[in-house]
Design a protein around this motif. Structure first.
Motif, PDB file in Angstrom:
ATOM      1  N   LYS A  80      10.891   6.170  -0.275  1.00 45.09           N
ATOM      2  CA  LYS A  80      12.015   5.833  -1.156  1.00 45.09           C
ATOM      3  C   LYS A  80      13.051   6.961  -1.166  1.00 45.09           C
ATOM      4  CE  LYS A  80      12.988   4.837  -6.005  1.00 45.09           C
ATOM      5  NZ  LYS A  80      12.420   4.813  -7.355  1.00 45.09           N
ATOM      6  N   ASN A  81      12.575   8.188  -1.302  1.00 45.25           N
ATOM      7  CA  ASN A  81      13.487   9.335  -1.311  1.00 45.25           C
ATOM      8  C   ASN A  81      14.176   9.510   0.041  1.00 45.25           C
ATOM      9  OD1 ASN A  81      12.803   9.859  -3.966  1.00 45.25           O
ATOM     10  ND2 ASN A  81      11.255  11.376  -3.437  1.00 45.25           N
ATOM     11  N   GLY A  82      13.438   9.243   1.124  1.00 50.16           N
ATOM     12  CA  GLY A  82      14.031   9.330   2.458  1.00 50.16           C
ATOM     13  C   GLY A  82      15.134   8.306   2.653  1.00 50.16           C
ATOM     14  N   LYS A  83      14.918   7.088   2.166  1.00 51.31           N
ATOM     15  CA  LYS A  83      15.950   6.057   2.261  1.00 51.31           C
ATOM     16  C   LYS A  83      17.172   6.436   1.446  1.00 51.31           C
ATOM     17  CE  LYS A  83      13.047   2.031   3.182  1.00 51.31           C
ATOM     18  NZ  LYS A  83      12.581   0.738   2.638  1.00 51.31           N
ATOM     19  N   ALA A  84      16.949   6.965   0.251  1.00 48.50           N
ATOM     20  CA  ALA A  84      18.075   7.383  -0.600  1.00 48.50           C
ATOM     21  C   ALA A  84      18.856   8.505   0.078  1.00 48.50           C
ATOM     22  CB  ALA A  84      17.559   7.837  -1.965  1.00 48.50           C
ATOM     23  N   LEU A  90      24.832   8.696   5.044  1.00 47.10           N
ATOM     24  CA  LEU A  90      25.756   7.751   5.673  1.00 47.10           C
ATOM     25  C   LEU A  90      27.019   7.595   4.828  1.00 47.10           C
ATOM     26  CD1 LEU A  90      23.347   4.961   6.992  1.00 47.10           C
ATOM     27  CD2 LEU A  90      24.397   6.840   8.269  1.00 47.10           C
ATOM     28  N   GLU A  91      26.858   7.510   3.504  1.00 47.11           N
ATOM     29  CA  GLU A  91      28.020   7.387   2.632  1.00 47.11           C
ATOM     30  C   GLU A  91      28.888   8.646   2.697  1.00 47.11           C
ATOM     31  OE1 GLU A  91      26.124   6.416  -1.112  1.00 47.11           O
ATOM     32  OE2 GLU A  91      26.392   4.256  -0.772  1.00 47.11           O
ATOM     33  N   TYR A  92      28.266   9.813   2.768  1.00 47.77           N
ATOM     34  CA  TYR A  92      29.001  11.070   2.861  1.00 47.77           C
ATOM     35  C   TYR A  92      29.896  11.096   4.097  1.00 47.77           C
ATOM     36  CZ  TYR A  92      29.939  16.068   3.331  1.00 47.77           C
ATOM     37  OH  TYR A  92      30.554  17.278   3.467  1.00 47.77           O
ATOM     38  N   PHE A  93      29.355  10.585   5.209  1.00 52.00           N
ATOM     39  CA  PHE A  93      30.127  10.560   6.456  1.00 52.00           C
ATOM     40  C   PHE A  93      30.994   9.305   6.583  1.00 52.00           C
ATOM     41  CE2 PHE A  93      26.860  13.673   7.648  1.00 52.00           C
ATOM     42  CZ  PHE A  93      27.671  14.675   8.137  1.00 52.00           C
ATOM     43  N   VAL A  98      24.982   2.192  11.487  1.00 49.82           N
ATOM     44  CA  VAL A  98      24.617   3.047  12.617  1.00 49.82           C
ATOM     45  C   VAL A  98      23.646   2.252  13.468  1.00 49.82           C
ATOM     46  CG1 VAL A  98      23.468   5.168  13.358  1.00 49.82           C
ATOM     47  CG2 VAL A  98      24.903   5.192  11.316  1.00 49.82           C
ATOM     48  N   GLN A  99      23.964   2.106  14.742  1.00 55.16           N
ATOM     49  CA  GLN A  99      23.111   1.363  15.667  1.00 55.16           C
ATOM     50  C   GLN A  99      22.392   2.358  16.565  1.00 55.16           C
ATOM     51  OE1 GLN A  99      22.844  -2.219  15.967  1.00 55.16           O
ATOM     52  NE2 GLN A  99      21.088  -1.609  17.198  1.00 55.16           N
ATOM     53  N   THR A 100      21.061   2.251  16.636  1.00 57.37           N
ATOM     54  CA  THR A 100      20.292   3.075  17.560  1.00 57.37           C
ATOM     55  C   THR A 100      19.607   2.140  18.546  1.00 57.37           C
ATOM     56  OG1 THR A 100      18.201   3.057  16.332  1.00 57.37           O
ATOM     57  CG2 THR A 100      19.838   4.697  15.662  1.00 57.37           C
ATOM     58  N   ASP A 101      18.846   2.711  19.473  1.00 53.37           N
ATOM     59  CA  ASP A 101      18.114   1.869  20.423  1.00 53.37           C
ATOM     60  C   ASP A 101      17.079   0.989  19.708  1.00 53.37           C
ATOM     61  OD1 ASP A 101      19.537   2.929  22.524  1.00 53.37           O
ATOM     62  OD2 ASP A 101      17.990   4.410  23.050  1.00 53.37           O
ATOM     63  N   LEU A 102      16.509   1.498  18.625  1.00 49.50           N
ATOM     64  CA  LEU A 102      15.445   0.770  17.928  1.00 49.50           C
ATOM     65  C   LEU A 102      15.867   0.106  16.629  1.00 49.50           C
ATOM     66  CD1 LEU A 102      12.466   3.275  18.379  1.00 49.50           C
ATOM     67  CD2 LEU A 102      12.905   1.166  19.645  1.00 49.50           C
ATOM     68  N   PHE A 103      16.839   0.682  15.940  1.00 44.45           N
ATOM     69  CA  PHE A 103      17.175   0.210  14.603  1.00 44.45           C
ATOM     70  C   PHE A 103      18.664   0.036  14.428  1.00 44.45           C
ATOM     71  CE2 PHE A 103      13.397   2.958  14.203  1.00 44.45           C
ATOM     72  CZ  PHE A 103      12.485   2.035  13.711  1.00 44.45           C
ATOM     73  N   LYS A 104      18.980  -0.831  13.506  1.00 44.85           N
ATOM     74  CA  LYS A 104      20.353  -0.949  13.023  1.00 44.85           C
ATOM     75  C   LYS A 104      20.274  -0.638  11.529  1.00 44.85           C
ATOM     76  CE  LYS A 104      24.213  -4.064  12.349  1.00 44.85           C
ATOM     77  NZ  LYS A 104      24.705  -5.446  12.484  1.00 44.85           N
ATOM     78  N   VAL A 105      20.946   0.429  11.140  1.00 45.74           N
ATOM     79  CA  VAL A 105      20.925   0.855   9.748  1.00 45.74           C
ATOM     80  C   VAL A 105      22.304   0.572   9.174  1.00 45.74           C
ATOM     81  CG1 VAL A 105      20.611   2.810   8.187  1.00 45.74           C
ATOM     82  CG2 VAL A 105      19.253   2.668  10.280  1.00 45.74           C
ATOM     83  N   SER A 106      22.338  -0.132   8.052  1.00 37.99           N
ATOM     84  CA  SER A 106      23.627  -0.451   7.458  1.00 37.99           C
ATOM     85  C   SER A 106      23.539  -0.381   5.944  1.00 37.99           C
ATOM     86  CB  SER A 106      24.105  -1.840   7.898  1.00 37.99           C
ATOM     87  OG  SER A 106      23.154  -2.817   7.552  1.00 37.99           O
TER      88      SER A 106
END
Length: 163
Positions: A80-84, A90-93, A98-106
């Motif tokens: 949970k803390n890692g996700k936060a 991501l919000e800071y930047f 963000v798309q990676t070879d394995l995951f799409k994080v949004s």
């Protein structure tokens, strides 16, 4: 010999003592009774040892369950803390995806949640019995009509989605 057999032998020896017609028969029955008592004492002692071992083993499992539950909770909090942290980064930047070879994080908008500012000024029609505020109905009506209701406002947070 198990406890049932010992109990039957014990009962049988008592009956032989009661039916004994001579002193010799009575002594023989008493001898059987004492032997049954010794067997019973040993069996009871061994059975109690078994029960104590079983209870001790159950206690070990109980403490292990507690340890594992604490470890699970720790890992859940770490995730949970890692996700936060990842969401904050991501919000800071200023990144929504963000798309990676394995995951799409949004970062996506969450559903609206109702935040009660002052319950005392909310119209009574939004309260359930024993005045309980019907937050779901209030939120749904505000979303449908766009009407602002005094005492509450809608707030939309964000959450992290990992696919």
């Amino acid at each position: 010999m198990n406890l049932y057999e010992i109990a039957n032998n014990y009962l049988s020896a008592f009956q032989q003592i009661e039916r004994a017609e001579s002193e010799a028969e009575e002594k023989e029955a008493m001898s059987e009774l004492l032997k049954s008592e010794d067997d019973l004492t040993n069996k009871v002692e061994n059975f109690v040892r078994f029960l104590k071992n079983t209870e001790a083993e159950a206690e070990k499992f109980k403490s292990e369950e507690k340890r594992i539950a604490e470890k699970r909770k720790s890992l859940e909090n770490k995730a949970k803390n890692g996700k936060a942290f990842l969401k904050d980064t991501l919000e800071y930047f200023g990144l929504d995806t963000v798309q990676t070879d394995l995951f799409k994080v949004s970062i996506q908008n969450s559903q609206y949640s109702l935040v009660v500012d002052d319950e005392s000024i909310i119209p009574k029609e939004y309260f359930k019995q024993n005045p309980v505020l019907d937050k779901k109905r209030l939120k749904d009506e505000m979303l449908e009509t766009g009407e602002l209701i005094e005492g509450v406002h809608l707030e939309r947070g964000t959450h992290l989605r990992i696919r």
